[in-house]
Design an enzyme around this catalytic site. Structure first.
Site, PDB file in Angstrom:
ATOM      1  N   TYR A 224     -31.997  92.521   7.584  1.00 45.55           N
ATOM      2  CA  TYR A 224     -31.204  93.166   7.968  1.00 45.55           C
ATOM      3  C   TYR A 224     -29.880  92.466   8.279  1.00 45.55           C
ATOM      4  CZ  TYR A 224     -28.210  94.263  12.162  1.00 45.55           C
ATOM      5  OH  TYR A 224     -27.178  95.439  11.979  1.00 45.55           O
TER       6      TYR A 224
ATOM      7  N   HIS B 248     -26.086  91.389   6.138  1.00 45.07           N
ATOM      8  CA  HIS B 248     -25.113  91.057   7.191  1.00 45.07           C
ATOM      9  C   HIS B 248     -24.510  89.890   6.925  1.00 45.07           C
ATOM     10  CE1 HIS B 248     -26.573  94.495   9.622  1.00 45.07           C
ATOM     11  NE2 HIS B 248     -24.557  94.672  10.354  1.00 45.07           N
TER      12      HIS B 248
ATOM     13  N   TYR C  27     -17.128  90.810  16.876  1.00 44.90           N
ATOM     14  CA  TYR C  27     -18.639  91.851  16.825  1.00 44.90           C
ATOM     15  C   TYR C  27     -18.972  91.124  16.378  1.00 44.90           C
ATOM     16  CZ  TYR C  27     -20.320  95.955  15.083  1.00 44.90           C
ATOM     17  OH  TYR C  27     -20.788  96.722  14.725  1.00 44.90           O
TER      18      TYR C  27
ATOM     19  N   TRP D 264     -22.157 102.228   3.678  1.00 46.29           N
ATOM     20  CA  TRP D 264     -23.014 101.278   4.424  1.00 46.29           C
ATOM     21  C   TRP D 264     -23.977 102.018   4.821  1.00 46.29           C
ATOM     22  CZ3 TRP D 264     -23.222  95.639   4.373  1.00 46.29           C
ATOM     23  CH2 TRP D 264     -23.405  95.522   5.410  1.00 46.29           C
ATOM     24  N   TRP D 265     -23.865 102.748   5.602  1.00 42.73           N
ATOM     25  CA  TRP D 265     -24.953 103.171   6.629  1.00 42.73           C
ATOM     26  C   TRP D 265     -25.666 103.964   5.660  1.00 42.73           C
ATOM     27  CZ3 TRP D 265     -21.080 106.907   9.528  1.00 42.73           C
ATOM     28  CH2 TRP D 265     -20.865 106.689  10.595  1.00 42.73           C
TER      29      TRP D 265
END
Length: 104
Positions: free
Chosen positions: A18, A22, A41, A76-77
């Site tokens: 993960y 990112h 964010y 992206w999902w």
């Protein structure tokens, strides 16, 4: 600016992947987020439960509803769906969180 917070669930032992994904976030995705007004964010990880906690600032939170229609967001999902809980449309299972305290 208004804050929006949410939680998601990462699959066990996927924290490093993960983080890697990112660290290499797509330029077109960051451009999309900024184009709807997303600022400041962050996503945090609870290393014991693999729960993810996201918080962002946005002038108009209703603009977040535009994201599912964007092909970049959909890609992206799909890219992230193998390492976290996801819905049938590949969006992450996400629960909005209510702010109960703020210290300015």
């Amino acid at each position: 600016m208004k804050k929006a917070a949410f939680k998601m669930q990462l699959h066990r032992d996927q924290a490093a992947e993960y983080q890697r994904r990112h660290d290499e976030i797509w330029e077109e995705l960051t451009a999309l987020l900024k184009s709807i007004g997303v600022e400041d964010y962050s996503i945090f990880l609870d290393e014991e439960t693999y729960a993810l906690f996201g918080v962002l600032k946005i002038e108009n939170p209703e603009r977040l509803d535009e994201l599912p229609a964007h092909p970049v967001m959909q890609r992206w999902w799909k890219y992230m769906g193998d390492i976290m809980d996801a819905n049938p449309d590949h969006s992450p299972v996400s629960t909005p969180l209510k702010e109960v305290f703020y210290l300015a």
